[in-house]
Design an enzyme around this catalytic site. Structure first.
Site, PDB file in Angstrom:
ATOM      1  N   CYS A   2       0.857  -1.178   0.000  1.00 46.77           N
ATOM      2  CA  CYS A   2       0.000   0.000   0.000  1.00 46.77           C
ATOM      3  C   CYS A   2       0.895   1.231   0.000  1.00 46.77           C
ATOM      4  CB  CYS A   2      -0.873   0.034   1.241  1.00 46.77           C
ATOM      5  SG  CYS A   2      -1.918  -1.411   1.378  1.00 46.77           S
ATOM      6  N   ARG A  27       4.080   0.340  -6.774  1.00 45.89           N
ATOM      7  CA  ARG A  27       3.993  -0.629  -5.683  1.00 45.89           C
ATOM      8  C   ARG A  27       2.874  -1.635  -5.895  1.00 45.89           C
ATOM      9  NH1 ARG A  27       6.407   1.171  -0.575  1.00 45.89           N
ATOM     10  NH2 ARG A  27       4.923  -0.151   0.473  1.00 45.89           N
ATOM     11  N   TRP A  74      -3.807  -2.280  -1.578  1.00 38.87           N
ATOM     12  CA  TRP A  74      -3.688  -3.612  -2.172  1.00 38.87           C
ATOM     13  C   TRP A  74      -4.472  -4.524  -1.245  1.00 38.87           C
ATOM     14  CZ3 TRP A  74      -0.946  -8.400  -1.412  1.00 38.87           C
ATOM     15  CH2 TRP A  74      -0.739  -9.136  -2.583  1.00 38.87           C
ATOM     16  N   ASN A 100      -1.035   0.901   6.255  1.00 39.09           N
ATOM     17  CA  ASN A 100      -0.291  -0.110   5.498  1.00 39.09           C
ATOM     18  C   ASN A 100       0.066  -1.224   6.476  1.00 39.09           C
ATOM     19  OD1 ASN A 100       1.415  -1.574   3.896  1.00 39.09           O
ATOM     20  ND2 ASN A 100       2.966   0.028   3.678  1.00 39.09           N
ATOM     21  N   GLY A 101      -0.434  -2.433   6.234  1.00 38.46           N
ATOM     22  CA  GLY A 101      -0.144  -3.551   7.139  1.00 38.46           C
ATOM     23  C   GLY A 101      -1.363  -4.428   7.308  1.00 38.46           C
ATOM     24  N   GLU A 486      15.803 -17.487 -12.664  1.00 42.66           N
ATOM     25  CA  GLU A 486      15.417 -16.080 -12.794  1.00 42.66           C
ATOM     26  C   GLU A 486      14.715 -15.825 -14.132  1.00 42.66           C
ATOM     27  OE1 GLU A 486      14.975 -13.724 -10.922  1.00 42.66           O
ATOM     28  OE2 GLU A 486      15.058 -11.918 -12.135  1.00 42.66           O
ATOM     29  N   LYS A 490      10.877 -14.409 -14.519  1.00 43.00           N
ATOM     30  CA  LYS A 490      10.507 -13.220 -15.309  1.00 43.00           C
ATOM     31  C   LYS A 490       9.357 -13.558 -16.250  1.00 43.00           C
ATOM     32  CE  LYS A 490      11.957 -10.721 -13.439  1.00 43.00           C
ATOM     33  NZ  LYS A 490      12.832 -10.816 -12.325  1.00 43.00           N
ATOM     34  N   GLU A 493       5.980 -14.059 -14.266  1.00 44.74           N
ATOM     35  CA  GLU A 493       5.330 -12.934 -13.616  1.00 44.74           C
ATOM     36  C   GLU A 493       4.771 -11.898 -14.571  1.00 44.74           C
ATOM     37  OE1 GLU A 493       7.875 -10.951 -10.787  1.00 44.74           O
ATOM     38  OE2 GLU A 493       9.606 -11.178 -12.070  1.00 44.74           O
ATOM     39  N   HIS A 509      15.997 -37.576 -14.178  1.00 45.34           N
ATOM     40  CA  HIS A 509      15.378 -38.112 -12.967  1.00 45.34           C
ATOM     41  C   HIS A 509      13.874 -37.829 -12.908  1.00 45.34           C
ATOM     42  CE1 HIS A 509      19.302 -39.237 -11.550  1.00 45.34           C
ATOM     43  NE2 HIS A 509      19.746 -38.011 -11.764  1.00 45.34           N
ATOM     44  N   LYS A 608       5.297  -4.342  -5.892  1.00 44.18           N
ATOM     45  CA  LYS A 608       6.736  -4.133  -5.937  1.00 44.18           C
ATOM     46  C   LYS A 608       7.403  -4.433  -4.607  1.00 44.18           C
ATOM     47  CE  LYS A 608      10.570  -2.936  -7.868  1.00 44.18           C
ATOM     48  NZ  LYS A 608      11.166  -3.999  -8.711  1.00 44.18           N
TER      49      LYS A 608
END
Ligand code: F6R
Length: 613
Positions: A2, A27, A74, A100-101, A486, A490, A493, A509, A608
């Protein structure tokens, strides 16, 4: 996740708050709102959707005043809609709050307040805080005291900003626990408050970061910081140098694309001032590492999440190879609960772009509790991860806005390389000639990165191969195994294509059963110690009909003959090769997502900065 912005002073608060919120869009959020004190009343505009919609609401019904707060939410409790969007009013309408929380004891407090006759307006956990403040205002008549009492009842980690129509000369901001950063921006006869610096950088460079368990009383001309018990504490102002222009998209279509291209600069800045090429020496002053301490280190833990965790996996190989210190890498959310064995002379390194990731901060606390020395590698100056640590290395990349991390992946790779050389040097375990060689290898790095960036069009041209693809497999080995992880992250997401990464040697395997002509394989196969192994694994996949897209070094004819397509990269010293191998994969994810018309800088469900558990 947030975002919070507040203003008190002579100017019209509305545009300052709305523009501040806009700067925090990166964010991630799903609703937005603003509250302004105007002619004895608190007026609110809020709704689900983007800030542009909030701008529309405000232009349809204008708001003007000299005191106000705004928020991007959010959703955690209650769906994103106007009722649940912040700011939230207390039942009398005299107090308004943004938060925020997550209130961990929300249900207990909610039931308690409801039993007292409070009629809740929203489904949010946040509303219990403002209703608690209202409850205590009735007995104390002082907003500061009521906030202090309310905060002592809520569990969890929080950042809040609140004001009352009965005390319209002030904002009160508070910070509880490690999540929910709060920064106060000092102006001339005016003051600002925000969850993140970019929101207020346009107005001031003078910042005060609020420590946990503290309350700030902010008027146009003053700032006072108190504990939750009302004791006044001293505060220190910091001068911030980030340029807000650096946070603009410039010539690029998306922040992600811009940030991929910024990697030449971030590589240069990461090396600059820390590397003495003439003497083959590294200096990282903020880590405060002495030869005596370096020689006592027995073990290093690296804790991080997501992309930062992948950087940590490369870091393990770098530190073990160069400095011969054993390294364990942990996903922070696992480390914090796995009761790790931390013996004396252990260092724990947290890697975090935002420096505010709740799991990483908790892992740091766990390590600290068990007696470890703490270092951090962070991008956000003044962040928690920086301040909790005994020493830190700052990523020299500037603000990263795109939700998918790119330049904040490659910068810590180089930071860890520098750290490994420094550790080895101080422990006298690195032959001089090898030290010179390792340091010298850094010289060409920005240029090698530049060559990879110049090849964006080649990557763009193969994005169409993924038009009908819904699964993808990334294979790598050794120091480029993390590159596979990585690269797959990418793709997942931002393009929402399912992508899995595997150490190529593990295919036999089990996962080899997946291979058929519909599963594209991205093989990371630079000319390094593992090249031969990758060749044989590509051959095995090819024999089963897989479509192979390889990342290979210029001129590698063998890989070319086995692959359907090759994304070429220049030969890079192998310990630094993860910096160049990832670049075509960043571009690949970007162009596939772009071709699919997706919201690249703000992918669905992602934020973010993940400041909740
Ligand atoms: C992926 C991504 C996330 C973050 C993770 C940790 O592109 O951005 O996986 O890397 O949430 O964030 P920080 O580095 O801020 O601790």
């Amino acid at each position: 996740m947030c975002g919070i912005v507040g203003y008190v002073g002579p100017r019209d608060a509305t545009p300052i708050i709305l523009q501040g919120l806009q700067r925090l869009e990166y964010r991630g959020y799903d609703s937005a709102g603003i509250a302004i004190y105007s002619q004895g009343e608190i007026e609110i505009r809020r709704d689900a959707g983007k800030i542009s919609h909030l701008f529309d609401l405000v232009s349809a019904a204008p708001l003007h005043g000299h005191l106000g707060i705004g928020h991007t939410r959010w959703a955690t409790h209650g769906e994103p809609n106007a009722r649940n969007a912040h700011p939230h009013l207390s039942s009398s309408g005299r107090v308004v709050l943004v938060h925020n929380g997550i209130v961990e004891n929300y249900h207990t407090l909610h039931d308690e307040l409801e039993a007292e006759g409070v009629h809740f307006q929203s489904e949010t956990d946040t509303e219990v805080i403002v209703q608690l403040i209202e409850r205590y205002l009735s007995s104390s008549n002082s907003l500061v005291t009521a906030v202090q009492k309310a905060l002592s009842e809520i569990q969890g980690a929080h950042g809040i900003v609140v004001f009352s129509r009965d005390e319209p000369d002030k904002l009160i901001a508070a910070r509880i626990g490690n999540a929910g950063g709060v920064v106060i921006g000092l102006g001339d006869g005016e003051n600002f408050v925000a969850s993140d610096l970019p929101a207020i950088l346009e107005y001031t460079r003078r910042a005060v970061f609020l420590d946990p368990q503290k309350i700030a009383i902010i008027t146009p001309a003053s700032l006072q910081i108190q504990t939750l018990n009302g004791e006044i504490v001293n505060w220190k102002e910091q001068h911030v140098t980030w340029d807000p222009i650096a946070a603009e998209k410039g010539e690029y279509q998306h922040f992600m694309q811009k940030e991929i291209h910024e990697q030449v600069r971030s590589m240069t800045d990461t090396i600059a001032g820390r590397v003495n090429f003439s003497f083959g020496k590294i200096s990282l002053p903020e880590i405060q590492l002495t030869p005596e301490f370096a020689q006592t280190i027995h073990k290093i833990f690296i804790v991080a999440c997501g992309t930062a965790y992948h950087a940590g996996l490369v870091g393990k190989i770098l530190i073990e190879r160069i400095a011969h210190i054993p390294v364990e890498v942990d996903i922070a959310s696992e480390f914090r609960y796995r009761d790790p064995i931390i013996e004396p002379n252990t260092v724990t390194i947290a890697i975090s772009q935002s420096g505010e990731t709740a799991d990483t901060l908790a892992a740091m606390e766990e390590a600290r509790k068990k007696g470890s020395t703490l270092w951090s590698i962070v991008n956000a100056i003044g962040s928690q991860a920086m301040r909790l640590a005994d020493g830190f290395i700052s990523m020299q990349c500037g603000p990263e806005i795109g939700v998918a991390s790119t330049k904040a992946y490659t910068a810590p790779l180089v930071d860890l390389y520098l750290l490994a050389i420094l550790l080895a040097d101080l422990r006298n375990t690195l032959p001089t000639q090898m030290r010179y060689q390792l340091v010298n290898d850094l010289r060409r790095l920005p240029n090698l990165v530049g060559i990879c960036l110049d090849r964006e069009t080649e990557v763009q041209e193969i994005a169409h191969l993924f038009t009908d693809v819904s699964n993808c497999l990334y294979l790598g080995r050794g120091i480029n195994m993390p590159t596979a992880y990585e690269g797959a992250l990418k793709l997942k997401e931002i393009s929402y294509i399912h992508a899995e990464a595997y150490p190529a040697g593990e295919m036999k395997h089990g996962p080899i059963a997946l291979i058929d002509k519909n599963l594209p394989i991205i093989a990371i196969a630079p000319k390094d110690l593992w090249n031969e192994k990758m060749v044989s694994q590509i051959e095995q996949a090819k024999a089963r009909g897989a479509k192979i897209i390889s990342i290979a070094n210029d001129g590698d004819e063998r890989i070319k003959s086995l692959s359907d397509r090759v994304l070429w990269i220049p030969q890079t010293p192998w310990l630094l090769s993860p910096v160049t191998t990832i670049i075509p994969l960043q571009f690949l994810a970007y162009h596939i997502a772009h071709q699919r018309g997706l919201d690249i800088d703000q992918p669905r469900n992602l934020a973010k900065s993940v400041t909740v558990e």
